[in-house]
Design an enzyme around this catalytic site. Structure first.
Site, PDB file in Angstrom:
ATOM      1  N   ARG A 164       0.838  -1.207   0.000  1.00  0.00           N
ATOM      2  CA  ARG A 164       0.000   0.000   0.000  1.00  0.00           C
ATOM      3  C   ARG A 164       0.875   1.261   0.000  1.00  0.00           C
ATOM      4  NH1 ARG A 164      -2.069  -3.708  -1.124  1.00  0.00           N
ATOM      5  NH2 ARG A 164      -3.946  -4.745  -0.337  1.00  0.00           N
ATOM      6  N   SER A 238     -11.329  -0.972   3.356  1.00  0.00           N
ATOM      7  CA  SER A 238     -10.442  -1.285   4.478  1.00  0.00           C
ATOM      8  C   SER A 238      -9.781  -0.007   4.977  1.00  0.00           C
ATOM      9  CB  SER A 238      -9.370  -2.289   4.048  1.00  0.00           C
ATOM     10  OG  SER A 238      -9.969  -3.501   3.648  1.00  0.00           O
ATOM     11  N   GLU A 334      -5.077   3.348   5.962  1.00  0.00           N
ATOM     12  CA  GLU A 334      -4.858   3.339   4.519  1.00  0.00           C
ATOM     13  C   GLU A 334      -5.210   4.690   3.885  1.00  0.00           C
ATOM     14  OE1 GLU A 334      -6.148   0.250   2.008  1.00  0.00           O
ATOM     15  OE2 GLU A 334      -5.577  -1.377   3.338  1.00  0.00           O
TER      16      GLU A 334
END
Length: 338
Positions: A164, A238, A334
């Site tokens: 990520r 998420s 995130e």
């Protein structure tokens, strides 16, 4: 170049948070970016790049010039004996790209079906799901330098993809705008069923060797069962990264919590299931103000109606403290907090 003032950003972020852009430019080509760079006023203004708004938490109005990326286009760039090389405009929704490639008979992206956001944001986050990441299919991308207005082509090694993560979240953050992305889809396709949810689907259906279209449908079904539709309940998917720890750290945590969900990585480290840890701390279904933890998946924070960015921040920090207190792991969000 389409220029607008006093634009509500609530429709342009998937959490549905209230915020206003003082000035917004819709970017539909490289020429639009160059027009901004060359503009006597906008060329010097602080800027904020906005794609699909599925990876951002807006906590304030935006005094920056908002560059809303809407570059269109899907095409087969070229075909080799081993691969299909496809190109997509940065404003194309990611799931639209995945579905289009399968309609053309080009498998390889099916594990990443239904990931929200746009194609241009995918390399920034190095999106991934069910054992596949963008970097595994990446060929190159075009980006416009926001200082010089020059278009450059960046290949895999320059993008510095991580979990990520990419160079666009670090050295190139706010310095370049991605306009087109190219992906390499292998003709020697093999199904990727390593994740538990997919292997369970194979067992339930009795399909040991599913084709790409079947995996696509399985992934869509799994995600829809676990994750709320942003059009119905505001969310960014998420919310926290699954933390990666050493083998020794993983053994220590397992000794204290034998049921923790964990996955081995190629380098000998282990990825821990952040959602499992959040659930173990009792957060599933809980709320702070109008921001809450989704009842079906603790990794997802949701807008219960009328949430503001500060409530999301407060909830996220409370979850981080709980998980750190129990597991000694600091969860990393995130989405970008703005």
């Amino acid at each position: 170049m389409q220029f607008e003032t006093a634009v509500s950003l609530k429709p342009y972020n998937s959490f549905g948070l209230p915020a206003q852009a003082g000035r917004l430019v819709r970017i539909r080509s490289e020429a639009d970016v160059r027009a901004v760079v060359d503009h006597p006023d906008m060329g010097r203004a602080p800027r904020f790049i906005l794609g699909g708004g599925s990876n951002v938490i807006l906590t304030r109005d935006m005094p920056e010039l908002v560059l809303k990326v809407e570059v269109p286009g899907l095409r087969l760039l070229r075909e080799t004996a081993d691969d299909w090389i496809i190109e997509a405009g940065a404003g194309v929704p990611w799931h639209t790209l995945v579905a289009w490639t399968l309609d053309q008979g080009w498998p390889g992206l099916e594990n990443m079906a239904l990931i929200p956001g746009t194609v241009g944001a995918a390399p920034v986050q190095n999106i991934g799901a069910y054992g596949l990441e963008l970097k595994d299919r990446f060929e190159s991308l075009d980006a416009v330098d926001l200082v010089t207005g020059r278009t450059v082509t960046l290949r895999h090694e320059i993008c510095a993809f991580g979990y990520r993560d990419s160079v666009f979240k670090r050295e190139l953050a706010g310095k370049s705008l991605i306009t087109r992305v190219r992906l390499r889809l292998p003709k020697a396709w093999q199904p990727m069923l390593g994740y538990l949810d997919l292997s369970r689907k194979a067992e339930e259906t009795g399909i040991a060797a599913p084709d790409a279209r079947t995996i696509f449908q399985w992934v869509c079904d799994i995600r829809r069962a676990k994750l709320p539709d942003p059009a119905q309940i505001g969310n960014v998917g998420s919310f926290f990264k699954n933390p990666v720890v050493s083998a020794e750290q993983c053994r220590d945590i397992i000794a204290r919590d034998p049921h923790i969900v964990h996955y081995p990585m190629d380098d000998g480290s282990f990825k821990l299931a952040a959602g499992w840890m959040i659930d173990a701390c009792g957060w599933k279904g809980k709320s702070i103000g109008h921001a809450g933890v989704y009842e079906k998946q603790a990794l997802v924070l949701v807008n219960r109606g009328g949430a503001v960015g500060s409530e999301v921040q407060t909830l996220a920090r409370a979850i981080q403290e709980s998980v750190y207190g129990r597991f000694g792991i600091r969860l990393e969000p995130e989405p970008v907090m703005v």
